[in-house]
Design an enzyme around this catalytic site. Sequence first.
Site, PDB file in Angstrom:
ATOM      1  N   ASP A  89      -6.749  -6.770  19.173  1.00  0.00           N
ATOM      2  CA  ASP A  89      -5.847  -5.656  19.475  1.00  0.00           C
ATOM      3  C   ASP A  89      -6.373  -4.310  19.002  1.00  0.00           C
ATOM      4  OD1 ASP A  89      -3.889  -7.097  20.791  1.00  0.00           O
ATOM      5  OD2 ASP A  89      -2.954  -7.737  18.928  1.00  0.00           O
ATOM      6  N   HIS A 112      -6.625 -11.847  10.964  1.00  0.00           N
ATOM      7  CA  HIS A 112      -6.366 -12.928  11.917  1.00  0.00           C
ATOM      8  C   HIS A 112      -6.225 -14.224  11.144  1.00  0.00           C
ATOM      9  CE1 HIS A 112      -6.802 -15.505  15.442  1.00  0.00           C
ATOM     10  NE2 HIS A 112      -6.472 -14.430  16.143  1.00  0.00           N
TER      11      HIS A 112
HETATM   12  N1  ACO Z   1      -3.918  -5.270   6.670  1.00  0.00           N
HETATM   13  C1  ACO Z   1      -3.925  -5.431   5.318  1.00  0.00           C
HETATM   14  N2  ACO Z   1      -3.934  -6.643   4.725  1.00  0.00           N
HETATM   15  C2  ACO Z   1      -3.924  -7.727   5.528  1.00  0.00           C
HETATM   16  C3  ACO Z   1      -3.916  -7.632   6.935  1.00  0.00           C
HETATM   17  C4  ACO Z   1      -3.926  -6.335   7.500  1.00  0.00           C
HETATM   18  N3  ACO Z   1      -3.910  -6.163   8.819  1.00  0.00           N
HETATM   19  N4  ACO Z   1      -3.896  -8.862   7.461  1.00  0.00           N
HETATM   20  C5  ACO Z   1      -3.876  -9.716   6.439  1.00  0.00           C
HETATM   21  N5  ACO Z   1      -3.897  -9.034   5.254  1.00  0.00           N
HETATM   22  C6  ACO Z   1      -3.903  -9.616   3.908  1.00  0.00           C
HETATM   23  C7  ACO Z   1      -2.462  -9.957   3.506  1.00  0.00           C
HETATM   24  O1  ACO Z   1      -1.826  -8.894   2.846  1.00  0.00           O
HETATM   25  C8  ACO Z   1      -2.694 -11.152   2.622  1.00  0.00           C
HETATM   26  O2  ACO Z   1      -3.134 -10.696   1.356  1.00  0.00           O
HETATM   27  P1  ACO Z   1      -2.712 -11.466  -0.013  1.00  0.00           P
HETATM   28  O3  ACO Z   1      -3.292 -12.848   0.113  1.00  0.00           O
HETATM   29  O4  ACO Z   1      -3.336 -10.639  -1.073  1.00  0.00           O
HETATM   30  O5  ACO Z   1      -1.210 -11.458  -0.041  1.00  0.00           O
HETATM   31  C9  ACO Z   1      -3.863 -11.881   3.274  1.00  0.00           C
HETATM   32  O6  ACO Z   1      -4.589 -10.863   3.945  1.00  0.00           O
HETATM   33  C10 ACO Z   1      -3.428 -12.937   4.277  1.00  0.00           C
HETATM   34  O7  ACO Z   1      -2.535 -12.334   5.195  1.00  0.00           O
HETATM   35  P2  ACO Z   1      -1.371 -13.109   5.955  1.00  0.00           P
HETATM   36  O8  ACO Z   1      -0.387 -12.122   6.507  1.00  0.00           O
HETATM   37  O9  ACO Z   1      -0.824 -14.188   5.069  1.00  0.00           O
HETATM   38  O10 ACO Z   1      -2.203 -13.782   7.123  1.00  0.00           O
HETATM   39  P3  ACO Z   1      -1.615 -14.541   8.378  1.00  0.00           P
HETATM   40  O11 ACO Z   1      -2.675 -15.461   8.802  1.00  0.00           O
HETATM   41  O12 ACO Z   1      -0.265 -15.089   8.099  1.00  0.00           O
HETATM   42  O13 ACO Z   1      -1.408 -13.366   9.435  1.00  0.00           O
HETATM   43  C11 ACO Z   1      -1.859 -11.697  11.015  1.00  0.00           C
HETATM   44  C12 ACO Z   1      -2.332 -13.005  10.399  1.00  0.00           C
HETATM   45  C13 ACO Z   1      -0.366 -11.822  11.434  1.00  0.00           C
HETATM   46  C14 ACO Z   1      -2.634 -11.397  12.271  1.00  0.00           C
HETATM   47  C15 ACO Z   1      -2.028 -10.565   9.979  1.00  0.00           C
HETATM   48  O14 ACO Z   1      -3.404 -10.402   9.688  1.00  0.00           O
HETATM   49  C16 ACO Z   1      -1.418  -9.247  10.440  1.00  0.00           C
HETATM   50  O15 ACO Z   1      -0.195  -9.056  10.285  1.00  0.00           O
HETATM   51  N6  ACO Z   1      -2.254  -8.332  11.029  1.00  0.00           N
HETATM   52  C17 ACO Z   1      -1.742  -7.068  11.526  1.00  0.00           C
HETATM   53  C18 ACO Z   1      -1.050  -7.285  12.865  1.00  0.00           C
HETATM   54  C19 ACO Z   1      -2.021  -7.574  13.976  1.00  0.00           C
HETATM   55  O16 ACO Z   1      -3.023  -6.892  14.143  1.00  0.00           O
HETATM   56  N7  ACO Z   1      -1.689  -8.598  14.791  1.00  0.00           N
HETATM   57  C20 ACO Z   1      -2.495  -9.011  15.931  1.00  0.00           C
HETATM   58  C21 ACO Z   1      -3.179 -10.304  15.670  1.00  0.00           C
HETATM   59  S1  ACO Z   1      -4.195 -10.808  17.030  1.00  0.00           S
HETATM   60  C22 ACO Z   1      -3.086 -11.377  18.149  1.00  0.00           C
HETATM   61  O17 ACO Z   1      -2.059 -11.913  17.823  1.00  0.00           O
HETATM   62  C23 ACO Z   1      -3.369 -11.223  19.527  1.00  0.00           C
END
Ligand code: ACO
Length: 378
Positions: free
Chosen positions: A315, A261
């Site tokens: 989620d 998140h």
């Molecule tokens: N699985 C594995 N690694 C992850 C995940 C994940 N679900 N989420 C974040 N990371 C890691 C990224 O790879 C990144 O690593 P790095 O710094 O080594 O490159 C770091 O954590 C930061 O991740 P970002 O994608 O830059 O974080 P951002 O804040 O942009 O995205 C998000 C947040 C979109 C929710 C992301 O965690 C994600 O895509 N999760 C999976 C999809 C999901 O469950 N979405 C629902 C969110 S809740 C909602 O919207 C209601």
Amino acid sequence: MTVCEYKPGLEGIPATQSSISFVDGKQGILEYRGINITELAYQSTFLETSYLLIWGALPTQEELADFEHEICYHRRLKYRIRDMMKCFPESGHPMDALQACAAALGLFYSRRALDDPAYIRAAAVRLLAKIPTMVAAFQLMRKGNDPVQPRDDLDYSANFLYMLSEREPDPLAAKIFDICLTLHAEHTINASTFSAMVTASTLTDPYAVVASAVGTLAGPLHGGANEEVIEMLEEIGSVGNVESYLDKCLAHKSKVMGFGHRVYKVKDPRATILQELAQQLFDKFGGDHYYDIALALEAGVAKRLGEKGIYPNVDFYSGLVYRKLGIPTDLFTPVFAIARVSGWLAHWKEQLGENRIFRPTQIYTGSHQTPYQPIEER
Ligand code: ACO
């Protein structure tokens, strides 16, 4: 004006001032109008919480009764909306159907009086009342059935489950569904709410505001993740495959759905409550082997990604609750939208209170003075 550093995804950039909700991502706290989400989940109802979000204070008994009565009165759809929906392809995603229906309400209720509190209330009531009916109607229509009329003797959540399955739901199932709606009602300035606010800031009508937010919620990085969680659990298939699945995900740098998140760096408090609700349902109606896979996945992700602050988000467990309630997977995100309408409306109303059109800037990275090349020379 000071020139700010460019932040992809606007991370950490305040885009508004708001008194609607608050998140502490380090401690895992969520409050609506200052009230902790756990208190609201277990003591309030979705409609009472919606009133709180939109009008800023908990209603009195009389105010709540009037609000519930108005919502109940406005649940029905005009036959022209139902006829329009009959033309939608049954293979279409219910979120696309919902977005089209929300926008279509603007055709039927075209008066716009954004400075009239009665108009604001009528629009809010109409959207809260009709969106569940639209979601349920599309579900029945795509199976080739006529939609059923709402039942005035059933409350908001029980009525939705009834309209979906044509059967009166078990009281525990209806109560748990209502808590799910409360948990999903609002979450500060997330992507769909920001979308709603940008649209609202042009002073367009509230149906366009909600339609744009529905489109934004549909994406797999936002509300659409709840459907993908179930698909992921299906793909993993058994507890024994969890570790190899995670190895593969990390090797390909792909996201584990339902984890991570932008704000929470601990387990989302809503995920904790949803997990409790799932357990209550399993106790009463029997278990789900996907839950064992989910538990193993949570432990595996904590071991590998816990240091980065990657924990279950809202989620992750919601899909398991909805599955047990008999809700089809591709309705999970529309159900999220049913709940989030109240948050979008609260932000719409707040935005109108002190509106300035959203018009950020950009850092141009293209060329200048580029000569036009005639097509035959390209
Ligand atoms: N699985 C594995 N690694 C992850 C995940 C994940 N679900 N989420 C974040 N990371 C890691 C990224 O790879 C990144 O690593 P790095 O710094 O080594 O490159 C770091 O954590 C930061 O991740 P970002 O994608 O830059 O974080 P951002 O804040 O942009 O995205 C998000 C947040 C979109 C929710 C992301 O965690 C994600 O895509 N999760 C999976 C999809 C999901 O469950 N979405 C629902 C969110 S809740 C909602 O919207 C209601």
